[in-house]
Write a protein that holds these residues in place. Structure first.
Motif, mmCIF file in Angstrom:
data_model
loop_
_atom_site.group_PDB
_atom_site.id
_atom_site.type_symbol
_atom_site.label_atom_id
_atom_site.label_comp_id
_atom_site.label_asym_id
_atom_site.label_seq_id
_atom_site.Cartn_x
_atom_site.Cartn_y
_atom_site.Cartn_z
ATOM 1 N N THR A 1 4.615 -3.476 6.612
ATOM 2 C CA THR A 1 4.509 -4.785 7.253
ATOM 3 C C THR A 1 4.243 -4.558 8.726
ATOM 4 O OG1 THR A 1 6.042 -5.759 5.700
ATOM 5 C CG2 THR A 1 5.736 -6.936 7.765
ATOM 6 N N PHE A 2 3.059 -4.953 9.165
ATOM 7 C CA PHE A 2 2.740 -4.902 10.600
ATOM 8 C C PHE A 2 3.039 -6.278 11.179
ATOM 9 C CE2 PHE A 2 0.591 -1.142 9.260
ATOM 10 C CZ PHE A 2 0.612 -0.314 10.380
ATOM 11 N N SER A 3 3.932 -6.308 12.188
ATOM 12 C CA SER A 3 4.319 -7.595 12.782
ATOM 13 C C SER A 3 3.934 -7.591 14.251
ATOM 14 C CB SER A 3 5.829 -7.793 12.707
ATOM 15 O OG SER A 3 6.299 -7.444 11.439
ATOM 16 N N LEU B 1 4.612 6.879 15.911
ATOM 17 C CA LEU B 1 3.470 7.673 16.378
ATOM 18 C C LEU B 1 2.118 7.048 16.065
ATOM 19 C CD1 LEU B 1 4.781 11.184 15.272
ATOM 20 C CD2 LEU B 1 4.898 10.174 17.533
ATOM 21 N N ILE B 2 2.063 6.233 15.008
ATOM 22 C CA ILE B 2 0.744 5.731 14.586
ATOM 23 C C ILE B 2 0.089 4.824 15.629
ATOM 24 C CG2 ILE B 2 1.092 5.958 12.083
ATOM 25 C CD1 ILE B 2 1.713 2.903 12.144
ATOM 26 N N PHE B 3 0.881 4.352 16.614
ATOM 27 C CA PHE B 3 0.279 3.517 17.661
ATOM 28 C C PHE B 3 -0.322 4.377 18.779
ATOM 29 C CE2 PHE B 3 3.321 0.703 15.594
ATOM 30 C CZ PHE B 3 2.531 -0.405 15.365
ATOM 31 N N GLY C 1 0.785 -1.233 0.000
ATOM 32 C CA GLY C 1 0.000 0.000 0.000
ATOM 33 C C GLY C 1 0.818 1.285 0.000
ATOM 34 N N VAL C 2 0.188 2.329 0.544
ATOM 35 C CA VAL C 2 0.770 3.678 0.445
ATOM 36 C C VAL C 2 1.988 3.878 1.349
ATOM 37 C CG1 VAL C 2 -1.394 4.769 -0.235
ATOM 38 C CG2 VAL C 2 -0.836 4.565 2.194
ATOM 39 N N GLY C 3 2.141 3.014 2.352
ATOM 40 C CA GLY C 3 3.283 3.134 3.265
ATOM 41 C C GLY C 3 3.070 4.227 4.307
HETATM 42 P P1 ADP Z 1 -7.214 4.883 11.267
HETATM 43 O O1 ADP Z 1 -6.911 3.830 10.275
HETATM 44 O O2 ADP Z 1 -8.617 4.876 11.709
HETATM 45 O O3 ADP Z 1 -6.713 6.229 10.882
HETATM 46 P P2 ADP Z 1 -5.443 3.398 12.954
HETATM 47 O O4 ADP Z 1 -5.109 3.564 14.399
HETATM 48 O O5 ADP Z 1 -5.956 2.090 12.510
HETATM 49 O O6 ADP Z 1 -6.429 4.550 12.612
HETATM 50 O O7 ADP Z 1 -4.140 3.739 12.112
HETATM 51 C C1 ADP Z 1 -3.401 4.896 12.445
HETATM 52 C C2 ADP Z 1 -2.669 5.372 11.222
HETATM 53 O O8 ADP Z 1 -1.677 4.420 10.854
HETATM 54 C C3 ADP Z 1 -3.514 5.522 10.009
HETATM 55 O O9 ADP Z 1 -4.169 6.776 9.993
HETATM 56 C C4 ADP Z 1 -2.480 5.405 8.884
HETATM 57 O O10 ADP Z 1 -1.820 6.633 8.725
HETATM 58 C C5 ADP Z 1 -1.481 4.443 9.445
HETATM 59 N N1 ADP Z 1 -1.690 3.059 8.946
HETATM 60 C C6 ADP Z 1 -2.228 2.027 9.582
HETATM 61 N N2 ADP Z 1 -2.211 0.926 8.826
HETATM 62 C C7 ADP Z 1 -1.616 1.268 7.676
HETATM 63 C C8 ADP Z 1 -1.284 0.567 6.475
HETATM 64 N N3 ADP Z 1 -1.550 -0.724 6.322
HETATM 65 N N4 ADP Z 1 -0.669 1.247 5.496
HETATM 66 C C9 ADP Z 1 -0.375 2.558 5.631
HETATM 67 N N5 ADP Z 1 -0.677 3.275 6.722
HETATM 68 C C10 ADP Z 1 -1.275 2.651 7.741
#
Ligand code: ADP
Length: 445
Positions: free
Chosen positions: A437-439, A389-391, A379-381
């Motif tokens: 890749t989410f592990s 930070l995304i966690f 995907g878009v990465g």
């Molecule tokens: P949401 O998807 O509702 O924004 P999440 O907590 O699930 O919230 O994800 C947080 C952020 O992590 C997303 O907004 C996105 O930027 C990034 N993210 C999560 N999974 C992916 C993925 N598979 N590919 C790219 N970015 C991702």
């Protein structure tokens, strides 16, 4: 801040004393061999080796004692652990006394070894009375050696490296009494100082603990409050949403263009709000759950079910979904519903953030004590500086906001809490434009 409980700390200290003793035994053997074999010094090597053997025996007894306490489940009993430490310190005092005797009696430089024990006892147990008792035992033991050597009941042993010092000081009553007095005063003063400092530290620690508990209680109250409010909001929202869906379905007559546009916008926003409230509710519930109900379940089947339930959705988005599961991946112990939720959310994210024509792979690998699961997409990465930070709660990647407005930024923080509660770990590696890749790991037991 993680605060270790008192008994656990005492158990660690009991093991720590054993480790220090192994080091002391090794040093004693090495120095004796060096003095005797290499430098040919006139030392009582046999006696020193016997002292080393005594130290080894003491360690073995302490280890067996701790092992037995572990097996019988009484290792958590504070009084019992204190007994193990007390045994070690008292035996050590006797062993140090014999070392002093064979290395010059009251003239021995090892006299100061007594101080370690007194300091250790005061710091470890913070029981002032017993610390003074230990100090008194040390004074009595050293006094007895000095007296017995002075009266020539026990032979005096010289330490050859101190040969240039006056060898008959042990028979000088002035020296003996002076040395013993200074020794006793220093020891008692040391007990006084260390007990005072360690008591103050302990009081501080208690205060931290109390503050921590209060914070935890307040956090729980806040979460319960959020839970109640979100629950109420969710009910009202559902009612608004269903009213709007009736209006948009034109059952009660056609709307004009402008009315239709506004109602549809309101409808879309209400769906967004429902998703937000649903995620907030789930996050608060996960935070409030002290413990997950765990049972044995088939991880293999859970992965397969998640894929089968979502393969159509992936295909509708023109995305290829595949899985590779190690033959060894079977049952694990955990909360099946939560793990299913983790897999579902990761998969949904991958589908959402992958362009049509992309691939998603779910791999499960057996890594002895745990299972490693990876959700790999093309995907878009995620920008490198945002991968940590995304966690965090409510965080959304800067590159996804433009094409996905409906996200809440709570999915990954819910997932992280679930994985951590299972004793696992979660991380991401990603390259912008190439995929992510989410592990995560899950312990088998
Ligand atoms: P949401 O998807 O509702 O924004 P999440 O907590 O699930 O919230 O994800 C947080 C952020 O992590 C997303 O907004 C996105 O930027 C990034 N993210 C999560 N999974 C992916 C993925 N598979 N590919 C790219 N970015 C991702």
């Amino acid at each position: 801040m993680e605060l270790v409980n008192h008994t656990t700390r005492l158990v660690n200290q009991a093991y720590w004393l054993i480790k220090i003793r192994w080091l002391a035994t090794t040093a004693l053997c090495l120095l004796t061999s060096l003095g005797h074999i290499v430098f040919k010094l006139d030392i009582r090597e046999l006696a020193l080796y016997i002292i080393a053997i005594a130290l080894i025996c003491e360690n073995m007894i302490a280890l067996l004692w701790l092992y037995w306490l572990n097996r019988s489940g009484t290792i958590d009993n504070r009084a019992v652990i204190k007994r193990v430490i007390f045994f070690q310190i008292i035996v050590d005092l006797f062993i140090v006394t014999s070392l002093i005797h064979f290395s010059g009696g009251i003239q021995s430089p090892f006299v100061f070894f007594y101080m370690f024990h007194v300091v250790l006892w005061s710091i470890m147990l913070a029981m002032t009375n017993i610390s003074y008792l230990v100090a008194s035992i040390a004074v009595i033991l050293l006094g007895s050696i000095a007296l017995l050597e002075y009266k020539e009941i026990l032979p005096h042993n010289n330490l050859p490296i101190l040969k240039h010092l006056t060898q008959t000081l042990y028979q000088d009553s002035f020296y003996v009494i002076g040395m013993l007095s200074v020794f006793a005063v220093t020891l008692y003063f040391l007990v006084f100082m260390t007990s005072m400092v360690s008591k103050r530290l302990r009081r501080q620690e208690e205060a931290y603990k109390e503050a921590n508990e209060k914070l935890h209680q307040k956090d729980t109250i806040k979460n319960e409050y959020v839970l109640r409010i979100t629950h109420d909001i969710k009910g009202h929202l559902a009612a608004i949403n269903s009213c709007l869906s009736v209006v948009t379905s034109n059952i009660y007559g056609e709307l004009d263009e402008k009315q239709k546009e506004f109602v549809e916008r309101a409808y879309a926003r209400s769906i967004q709000l429902i998703n937000f409230v649903r995620d907030l509710l789930r996050l608060t519930r996960v935070r409030l759950e002290e413990k997950f109900e765990k049972s044995e379940f088939s991880l293999r089947q859970t992965i397969i079910d998640t894929i089968e339930n979502n393969i159509k959705y992936a295909r509708d988005n023109l995305i290829e979904l595949n899985a590779s599961i190690d033959p060894n991946v079977e049952n694990i112990t955990g909360n099946q519903f939560s793990i299913q939720e983790v897999l579902y959310n990761l998969l949904m994210n991958s589908i959402q953030y992958t362009h049509p024509g992309g691939d998603i792979n779910i791999c499960a690998k057996d890594q002895n004590s745990h299972i490693l699961i990876e959700v790999i997409d093309t995907g878009v990465g995620i920008p490198e500086e945002e991968q940590e930070l995304i966690f965090n709660e409510f965080y959304r990647g800067s590159n996804v906001k433009k094409f996905s407005k409906s996200g809440t930024g709570m999915g990954l923080s819910i997932i992280k809490q679930i994985i951590i509660r299972h004793g696992g770990n979660i991380w991401v590696s990603s390259k912008i434009g190439e995929g992510s890749t989410f592990s995560f790991t899950l312990p088998k037991e």
